[in-house]
Design a protein around this motif. Structure first.
Motif, short mmCIF file in Angstrom:
data_model
loop_
_atom_site.label_atom_id
_atom_site.label_comp_id
_atom_site.label_asym_id
_atom_site.label_seq_id
_atom_site.Cartn_x
_atom_site.Cartn_y
_atom_site.Cartn_z
N ASP A 79 0.75 -1.21 -0.05
CA ASP A 79 0.04 0.02 0.04
C ASP A 79 0.85 1.20 -0.08
N PRO A 80 0.35 2.30 -0.82
CA PRO A 80 1.11 3.48 -0.49
C PRO A 80 1.16 4.28 0.79
N VAL A 81 2.23 4.77 1.22
CA VAL A 81 2.38 5.51 2.50
C VAL A 81 2.65 6.91 2.23
N PRO A 82 2.72 7.76 3.22
CA PRO A 82 3.33 9.10 2.96
C PRO A 82 4.62 8.96 3.25
N VAL A 83 5.37 9.82 2.37
CA VAL A 83 6.80 10.09 2.31
C VAL A 83 7.23 11.22 3.00
N ILE A 84 7.91 11.63 3.84
CA ILE A 84 8.54 12.89 4.21
C ILE A 84 9.80 13.18 3.64
N LEU A 85 10.43 14.36 3.04
CA LEU A 85 11.55 14.47 2.57
C LEU A 85 12.23 15.44 3.42
N VAL A 86 13.69 15.17 3.78
CA VAL A 86 13.99 16.00 4.72
C VAL A 86 15.63 16.23 4.27
N GLY A 87 16.44 17.06 4.98
CA GLY A 87 17.88 17.03 4.69
C GLY A 87 18.06 18.16 3.54
N GLY A 88 19.33 18.64 3.54
CA GLY A 88 19.57 19.41 2.72
C GLY A 88 19.48 19.26 1.09
N GLY A 89 19.81 17.98 0.75
CA GLY A 89 19.70 17.51 -0.45
C GLY A 89 18.34 17.16 -1.03
N SER A 90 17.25 17.33 -0.16
CA SER A 90 16.01 16.63 -0.53
C SER A 90 15.43 17.75 -1.67
N ILE A 91 15.90 18.90 -1.81
CA ILE A 91 15.54 19.74 -2.95
C ILE A 91 15.57 19.07 -4.45
N LEU A 92 16.39 18.03 -4.30
CA LEU A 92 16.93 17.26 -5.63
C LEU A 92 15.56 16.34 -5.96
N LEU A 93 14.43 16.05 -5.14
CA LEU A 93 13.75 14.91 -5.41
C LEU A 93 12.35 15.55 -6.00
N PRO A 94 11.52 14.91 -6.80
CA PRO A 94 10.45 15.36 -7.31
C PRO A 94 9.14 15.49 -6.26
N GLU A 95 8.10 16.33 -6.63
CA GLU A 95 6.90 16.24 -5.77
C GLU A 95 6.10 14.77 -5.81
N LYS A 96 6.47 14.05 -6.82
CA LYS A 96 5.76 12.53 -6.53
C LYS A 96 6.64 11.50 -6.63
N LEU A 97 6.47 10.51 -5.89
CA LEU A 97 7.18 9.34 -5.96
C LEU A 97 6.29 8.03 -6.26
N ASN A 98 6.66 7.14 -6.79
CA ASN A 98 5.85 5.96 -7.09
C ASN A 98 5.87 5.20 -5.64
N GLY A 99 4.76 4.69 -5.17
CA GLY A 99 4.84 3.95 -4.03
C GLY A 99 4.42 4.87 -2.72
N ALA A 100 4.05 6.29 -2.95
CA ALA A 100 4.00 7.30 -1.98
C ALA A 100 2.56 7.64 -2.10
N SER A 101 1.95 7.73 -1.06
CA SER A 101 0.60 8.31 -1.29
C SER A 101 0.64 9.86 -1.23
N GLU A 102 1.45 10.13 -0.72
CA GLU A 102 1.77 11.80 -0.80
C GLU A 102 3.13 11.97 -0.30
N VAL A 103 3.73 13.13 -0.97
CA VAL A 103 5.18 13.26 -0.90
C VAL A 103 5.14 14.71 0.02
N ILE A 104 5.71 14.70 1.34
CA ILE A 104 5.76 15.86 2.07
C ILE A 104 7.13 16.58 2.36
N ARG A 105 7.18 17.81 1.89
CA ARG A 105 8.15 18.57 2.20
C ARG A 105 8.30 19.75 3.19
N PRO A 106 8.45 19.39 4.48
CA PRO A 106 7.85 20.30 5.38
C PRO A 106 8.64 21.69 5.39
#
Length: 527
Positions: free
Chosen positions: A406-433
């Protein structure tokens, strides 16, 4: 009058720092380069956040530090204590010597004074043979002046600590109260060799922890701050300086753990997968009720198998400074090496000569950083493929950590997280707080204090209810010892594993209690 707290996390690339008010709101944050001596980097970061926030120094009451000092010392084999290894377990354990399976260079460093003494217990707490105290006194005389830290491990000591405790008393009596003593029953769980390794490693980094603690306290003093100091530990909670210097091994994985706790706080989610993208690696972990999921496997540190509490993490060689190599035929590789903290001089967008993952993201207009004109000439089609592969590496790691499809929420953190997109396969949502770049420092600042107990109980004798109660009370007492407020304590984790191979209906119970820091100013505030 305010009560402020500082959170600092020392990573391989950056030293991150935040200043929070009493409602845990971020007042100032900074990322400064980690320095060779570490203390300077900590001081620089601390000085900046306090100057930026303009808060009165005397109102900074708490300071939390997450550090990789001890891990690095073990991995690099540097600055380790002179230790003696004492196993209580003859004649039962003579077939397998201490430090077996540990890399040779580490064994040479730590295996200079190894002794096996008669004693130890059965799994149900009966003595195998009585403790050979005469031998312990002889060992104490032999090692006098040669060692400054002792690792004591006894057979089945998580069931009965009697022999380890007595051995510790004898060594202190002969070698002085200041001698550092590590008892395996207080560090690892059941499993003699892994627990012994964890205890040996703990004994070997006591001085490193002392140096880190002193450096941190002095940096605070230089800044004119009299705060209570705490260290982050592997399970996402804090421990006092005294505790940290006694059990430094518990700080080994606090960096990624702090990021998980910070991610939970910033996103207001208690169950999610966290991807922490640094300069060199990305760590992927799982939040269960706001705490990191623990690993149930033996964990290797510096090549030695150990079995104390560690978060369940996957690390992949993908970060902001990861080097991308493109061949003439259009094939490419991503990492695993990185330019690390030299990103601002090495990568193309900053005028360097190395193609990094950050350059790829800038060339594709995913990120606005540096001088985009320096990467305009690159083949966009090929870079799209590289970027696609970067994203896939993260998606694969996320999938490995999930317990269902099942898709789960994915939280992006860390200085390098700007590299990753707004959507990821397998993620119900991508959160960049907000403030996600310094989630690790926030995680260390907002942490609670915990205590944990793991013991084997014979249920035929005590019954499950009584065994559970006893374990809960002991975990709470441990947490209060470490600096938790008794009124805020909650049990955050209970594990009960029946041990079918042991008679007496035995079960292994593990309980963790956690609570808020004792607020000394409570009384003053209610007036």
């Amino acid at each position: 009058m305010g009560i402020y707290r500082i959170g600092i996390d020392v990573g391989g690339t950056h030293t991150d720092a935040v200043l929070l008010d009493q409602n845990n709101q971020v007042l100032s944050e900074t990322k400064s380069s980690t320095t060779e001596d570490v203390a300077t980097g900590i001081y620089n970061a601390m000085h900046k956040i306090i100057a930026d926030a303009k808060v009165p120094r005397e109102e900074v009451k708490y300071a939390m530090l997450g550090t990789t000092h001890c891990t690095n010392a073990i991995v690099e084999r540097k600055r380790l204590n002179k230790i003696a290894v004492v196993r209580i377990g003859a004649p039962a354990t003579l077939a397998v010597k201490p430090l077996i399976g540990v890399p040779n260079d580490l064994r040479e460093e730590l295996g200079k004074h190894v002794y096996i003494v008669r004693g130890g217990h059965e799994f149900d707490g009966r003595e195998i043979v009585s403790l050979d105290e005469k031998h312990l006194y002889e060992i104490a005389d032999k090692i006098k002046g040669k060692v400054d830290s002792i690792a004591i491990t006894s057979v089945f000591s998580p069931v009965s600590q009697a022999h380890e405790g007595r051995a510790g008393e004898i060594f202190k009596e002969i070698l002085g109260e200041d001698l550092a003593i590590s008892l395996s029953s207080e560090i690892g769980s059941v499993g003699l060799l892994e627990r012994e390794n964890a205890t040996i490693l703990n004994a070997s980094v006591v001085n490193v922890a002392k140096t880190a603690a002193d450096g941190f306290i002095n940096a605070l003093k230089n800044e004119g701050i009299e705060a209570k100091v705490f260290f982050g530990q592997n399970d996402g909670t804090l421990m006092s300086v005294e505790y940290a210097v006694k059990y430094p091994i518990f700080t080994v994985a606090c960096g990624p753990t702090n990021s998980l706790r910070g991610a939970s706080y910033l996103s207001n989610l208690s169950d999610a997968i966290v991807v922490d993208v640094g300069g060199t690696t990305s760590d992927i972990g799982v939040l269960v009720q706001s705490f990191p999921r623990e690993s149930s496997l033996a964990v290797e540190i510096g090549g030695a198998r150990t079995n104390f509490r560690m978060p369940d993490l996957i690390s992949i060689g993908l970060g902001g400074g990861t080097i991308v190599r493109i061949q003439d035929d259009g094939t490419f590789t991503i990492g695993p090496d990185s330019v690390g903290y030299r990103l601002p001089e090495k990568s193309l967008i900053f005028g360097g000569d190395t193609l990094t993952t950050t350059d790829v993201a800038v060339a594709l207009n995913k990120v606005n950083l540096g001088e985009a004109s320096k990467v305009r000439h690159l083949n966009k089609e090929l870079l799209e493929k590289v970027y696609q592969r970067m994203v896939e590496l993260v998606e694969e790691a996320v999938d490995k950590m999930k317990t269902s499809s099942d898709p789960v929420p994915v939280i992006l953190v860390g200085g390098g997280s700007i590299l990753l997109p707004e959507k990821l396969n397998g993620a119900s949502e991508v959160i960049r707080p907000e403030h996600s770049g310094v989630a690790n420092a926030i995680g260390s600042a907002i942490s609670q204090v915990s205590g944990q107990v793991e013991k084997i109980y014979a249920l035929d004798e005590v019954g499950r209810e009584k065994a559970m109660e006893a374990a809960k009370e002991q975990a709470k007492a441990e947490a209060i010892n470490a600096g938790a407020d008794p009124e805020s304590l909650v049990i955050v984790d209970i594990e009960d594993v029946p041990l079918a191979y042991l008679p007496g209906n035995a079960t292994r119970i593990r309980v963790k209690a956690a609570g808020e820091l004792v607020q000394e100013e409570k009384d003053a505030l209610t007036i």
